[in-house]
Design a protein around this motif. Structure first.
Motif, PDB file in Angstrom:
ATOM      1  N   THR A   1      66.813  36.676  88.443  1.00  0.00           N
ATOM      2  CA  THR A   1      68.297  37.045  88.491  1.00  0.00           C
ATOM      3  C   THR A   1      68.822  38.466  88.073  1.00  0.00           C
ATOM      4  O   THR A   1      69.818  38.697  87.863  1.00  0.00           O
ATOM      5  CB  THR A   1      68.870  35.940  87.394  1.00  0.00           C
ATOM      6  OG1 THR A   1      68.345  36.322  86.143  1.00  0.00           O
ATOM      7  CG2 THR A   1      68.460  34.655  87.609  1.00  0.00           C
TER       8      THR A   1
ATOM      9  N   SER B   1      69.936  42.186  89.099  1.00  0.00           N
ATOM     10  CA  SER B   1      70.836  42.540  90.115  1.00  0.00           C
ATOM     11  C   SER B   1      70.428  43.353  91.377  1.00  0.00           C
ATOM     12  O   SER B   1      69.306  43.985  90.986  1.00  0.00           O
ATOM     13  CB  SER B   1      71.936  43.242  89.850  1.00  0.00           C
ATOM     14  OG  SER B   1      73.142  43.854  90.409  1.00  0.00           O
ATOM     15  N   ALA B   2      70.982  43.033  92.476  1.00  0.00           N
ATOM     16  CA  ALA B   2      70.317  43.783  93.660  1.00  0.00           C
ATOM     17  C   ALA B   2      71.070  44.945  94.164  1.00  0.00           C
ATOM     18  O   ALA B   2      71.122  45.396  95.430  1.00  0.00           O
ATOM     19  CB  ALA B   2      70.107  42.806  94.946  1.00  0.00           C
TER      20      ALA B   2
ATOM     21  N   ASN C   1      72.248  43.040 100.876  1.00  0.00           N
ATOM     22  CA  ASN C   1      72.797  41.864 100.555  1.00  0.00           C
ATOM     23  C   ASN C   1      72.883  41.463  99.106  1.00  0.00           C
ATOM     24  O   ASN C   1      72.570  40.521  98.753  1.00  0.00           O
ATOM     25  CB  ASN C   1      71.508  40.539 100.924  1.00  0.00           C
ATOM     26  CG  ASN C   1      71.162  40.475 102.546  1.00  0.00           C
ATOM     27  OD1 ASN C   1      72.036  41.074 103.200  1.00  0.00           O
ATOM     28  ND2 ASN C   1      69.861  40.542 102.989  1.00  0.00           N
ATOM     29  N   VAL C   2      73.912  42.463  98.599  1.00  0.00           N
ATOM     30  CA  VAL C   2      74.227  42.072  97.297  1.00  0.00           C
ATOM     31  C   VAL C   2      74.885  40.926  96.966  1.00  0.00           C
ATOM     32  O   VAL C   2      74.930  40.189  96.002  1.00  0.00           O
ATOM     33  CB  VAL C   2      75.041  43.427  96.996  1.00  0.00           C
ATOM     34  CG1 VAL C   2      75.492  43.292  95.357  1.00  0.00           C
ATOM     35  CG2 VAL C   2      74.018  44.644  97.123  1.00  0.00           C
TER      36      VAL C   2
ATOM     37  N   GLN D   1      75.293  38.004  98.568  1.00  0.00           N
ATOM     38  CA  GLN D   1      74.158  36.841  98.717  1.00  0.00           C
ATOM     39  C   GLN D   1      73.416  36.791  97.332  1.00  0.00           C
ATOM     40  O   GLN D   1      73.275  35.713  96.798  1.00  0.00           O
ATOM     41  CB  GLN D   1      73.423  36.781 100.079  1.00  0.00           C
ATOM     42  CG  GLN D   1      74.166  36.678 101.315  1.00  0.00           C
ATOM     43  CD  GLN D   1      74.950  37.903 101.549  1.00  0.00           C
ATOM     44  OE1 GLN D   1      74.887  39.027 100.868  1.00  0.00           O
ATOM     45  NE2 GLN D   1      74.936  38.385 102.987  1.00  0.00           N
ATOM     46  N   LYS D   2      73.003  37.945  97.137  1.00  0.00           N
ATOM     47  CA  LYS D   2      71.792  37.764  95.766  1.00  0.00           C
ATOM     48  C   LYS D   2      72.595  37.453  94.595  1.00  0.00           C
ATOM     49  O   LYS D   2      72.257  36.576  93.611  1.00  0.00           O
ATOM     50  CB  LYS D   2      71.148  38.997  95.729  1.00  0.00           C
ATOM     51  CG  LYS D   2      70.355  39.215  94.215  1.00  0.00           C
ATOM     52  CD  LYS D   2      69.167  38.370  94.531  1.00  0.00           C
ATOM     53  CE  LYS D   2      68.004  38.286  93.699  1.00  0.00           C
ATOM     54  NZ  LYS D   2      68.402  38.276  92.229  1.00  0.00           N
ATOM     55  N   ARG D   3      73.989  37.966  94.519  1.00  0.00           N
ATOM     56  CA  ARG D   3      75.070  37.537  93.580  1.00  0.00           C
ATOM     57  C   ARG D   3      75.268  36.137  93.424  1.00  0.00           C
ATOM     58  O   ARG D   3      75.226  35.496  92.127  1.00  0.00           O
ATOM     59  CB  ARG D   3      76.079  38.482  93.402  1.00  0.00           C
ATOM     60  CG  ARG D   3      77.005  38.205  92.372  1.00  0.00           C
ATOM     61  CD  ARG D   3      78.387  38.853  92.367  1.00  0.00           C
ATOM     62  NE  ARG D   3      78.072  40.531  92.358  1.00  0.00           N
ATOM     63  CZ  ARG D   3      78.551  41.157  93.653  1.00  0.00           C
ATOM     64  NH1 ARG D   3      79.056  40.517  94.862  1.00  0.00           N
ATOM     65  NH2 ARG D   3      78.335  42.374  93.961  1.00  0.00           N
TER      66      ARG D   3
ATOM     67  N   LEU E   1      73.093  33.776  94.619  1.00  0.00           N
ATOM     68  CA  LEU E   1      72.069  33.179  94.289  1.00  0.00           C
ATOM     69  C   LEU E   1      71.754  32.946  92.722  1.00  0.00           C
ATOM     70  O   LEU E   1      71.277  32.359  92.075  1.00  0.00           O
ATOM     71  CB  LEU E   1      70.769  33.806  94.885  1.00  0.00           C
ATOM     72  CG  LEU E   1      69.555  33.282  94.477  1.00  0.00           C
ATOM     73  CD1 LEU E   1      69.406  31.745  94.574  1.00  0.00           C
ATOM     74  CD2 LEU E   1      68.306  34.082  95.364  1.00  0.00           C
ATOM     75  N   ASN E   2      71.943  34.411  91.995  1.00  0.00           N
ATOM     76  CA  ASN E   2      72.030  34.638  90.533  1.00  0.00           C
ATOM     77  C   ASN E   2      72.864  33.610  89.959  1.00  0.00           C
ATOM     78  O   ASN E   2      72.473  32.957  88.795  1.00  0.00           O
ATOM     79  CB  ASN E   2      72.106  35.918  90.290  1.00  0.00           C
ATOM     80  CG  ASN E   2      71.215  36.690  90.819  1.00  0.00           C
ATOM     81  OD1 ASN E   2      69.876  36.531  91.174  1.00  0.00           O
ATOM     82  ND2 ASN E   2      71.310  38.232  90.853  1.00  0.00           N
TER      83      ASN E   2
END
Length: 434
Positions: free
Chosen positions: A294, A296-297, A307-308, A310-312, A314-315
């Motif tokens: 989890t 941060s990206a 893809n910040v 999208q990663k947020r 997902l987290n």
């Protein structure tokens, strides 16, 4: 054997009692901060236990409003503060360095270490009353028999309590000791358990455990309106200006809705893990590093992430499922029933076929469909079920072959067996801190 457990009940204080508890909680936070300043702002060493105790007595004598906090509760703050340093010095305990507690960011809590002062009484089937220092008799919701309080209840005793203020109000956490027979080994079957987002829990038996949204449609709409309202209020406030009472009320309403969602999630996890612990003698899960998953990206200014958003999302979904809490519940509930929870290496469990144990490119066709591309196998089924069966296979292989190494060659990695929640003795670290 003696088993220590905690039981949480909802408190219903009146306005005067709630004000008293708020004052005690703020005083307890102030005692923590004063202790931290006294213990750390010294030359070359931390303050000893005797010096901290003397400092608390002197502060309570000189600062009048610290008298709102009972003396026993102040001593409990000292005990918790020393335990925090012990955990920090312990290399096997992943604890951060103790720090100052903010008024707005820290949770309000007060300890009642002496169980004899509680004087717990059951009024009827739904309600009980408890005596709290300087607040008087306060009602609480009776949802479970407390040991040593009701006739015919479990044998044991209540050793103390802790008052915690959440978004919906005050709770009381009873610390109990119950005398139970030593659990006999569980004789049920074993099962692999794959944790996910689309399917929260998938068993190797083929069963999927799902849940609905934690908030109703109306509650979700109201939460969205409140979040938009708070954004407008925050944008209209001048930089550095204090938060208005209206904006603070908006934040409180948002917190209450999110607390409602969390209570429902915890309730579902408790019921689900209890059922799993009763049915299976061994439950095998992945040894996941959830904190790393989890992360941060966003990256840095020089190297921004991709893809910040999208990663947020997902987290946020992973945090909403609370995978770590599920394993924590399973661990102690399985131990109470003579079972165990084992963690195995997660690498490749989603791409490997559980039947032929080969990894072929393209076998994981979609999020939910697995189709083995090995011509000699060709198994087709649910991807989460396949992963759960791989976990069970790795556990059985490690138990049979006594595998001790970790590798990426498809061989099972080491198995972490967890029979109960770990306990850490603070004595060596306390001596080092002193």
């Amino acid at each position: 054997m003696k088993r220590a457990r905690a039981h949480v009940a909802r408190l219903y204080p009146d306005k005067r009692q709630s004000a008293v508890l708020d004052g005690q909680a703020h005083a307890a936070r102030a005692v923590w901060n004063l202790l931290h300043e006294f213990a750390t702002f010294r030359q070359g060493r931390l303050a000893s236990l005797k010096e901290c105790d003397a400092a608390i007595r002197e502060a309570r004598h000189e600062i009048e409003w610290l008298g709102q906090l009972p003396a026993q509760a102040a001593q409990a703050v000292l005990k918790i503060y020393r335990q925090a340093w012990a955990n920090f010095f312990n290399p096997d305990h992943p604890a951060e360095r103790p720090a100052f507690k903010s008024r707005l960011r820290s949770r309000m809590a007060v300890d009642v270490p002496q169980a004899s002062r509680l004087r717990i009484t059951r009024i009827n089937r739904r309600w009980g009353v408890v005596n709290l220092p300087k607040a008087g008799r306060v009602r609480f919701r009776w949802t479970k028999d407390l040991p040593g309080v009701t006739k015919g209840g479990p044998s044991g005793r209540v050793t103390g309590a802790r008052l915690v203020k959440e978004a919906h109000g005050w709770n009381i956490v009873f610390r109990t000791e119950v005398f139970v027979p030593v659990p006999v080994p569980h004789t049920g079957p074993k099962a692999g358990l794959d944790r996910g987002i689309t399917v929260p829990l998938a068993l190797s038996t083929g069963k999927h455990l799902r849940h609905g949204p934690w908030l109703t449609g109306g509650e979700r709409e109201r939460l969205l309106r409140l979040e938009r309202k708070s954004a407008r209020q925050r944008a209209s406030r001048e930089k550095g200006a204090p938060v208005s009472n209206r904006e603070r009320r908006t934040y409180d309403q948002i917190a209450r809705l999110r607390a409602t969602a969390k209570r429902r999630a915890v309730d579902w996890q408790h019921q689900t893990t209890t059922d799993l612990a009763r049915r299976f003698s061994a439950i095998v899960v992945e040894d996941l590093n959830i904190m790393a998953m989890t992360a941060s990206a966003s990256g840095t200014v020089a190297e921004p992430g991709v893809n910040v958003a999208q990663k947020r999302g997902l987290n946020r979904s992973i945090a909403g499922e609370a995978w770590g809490r599920t394993v924590e519940f399973l661990t102690y509930k399985s131990a109470d029933r003579g079972g165990l929870v084992a963690q195995v290496r997660p690498h490749g469990t989603s791409q490997e076929c559980h039947r032929c144990h080969t990894t072929t490119a393209g076998s994981r066709e979609t999020q939910s469909r697995f189709a083995c591309k090995n011509p000699a196998c060709g198994w087709i089924g649910n991807a989460d079920t396949n992963a759960a069966r791989n976990l069970l296979h790795r556990y059985n292989s490690a138990a049979g072959r006594a595998v001790t190494g970790r590798g990426d060659s498809g061989m099972p990695g080491p198995v972490k067996r967890q029979a109960s929640c770990p306990t850490v003795s603070p004595a060596p670290a306390l001596r080092a801190a002193a």
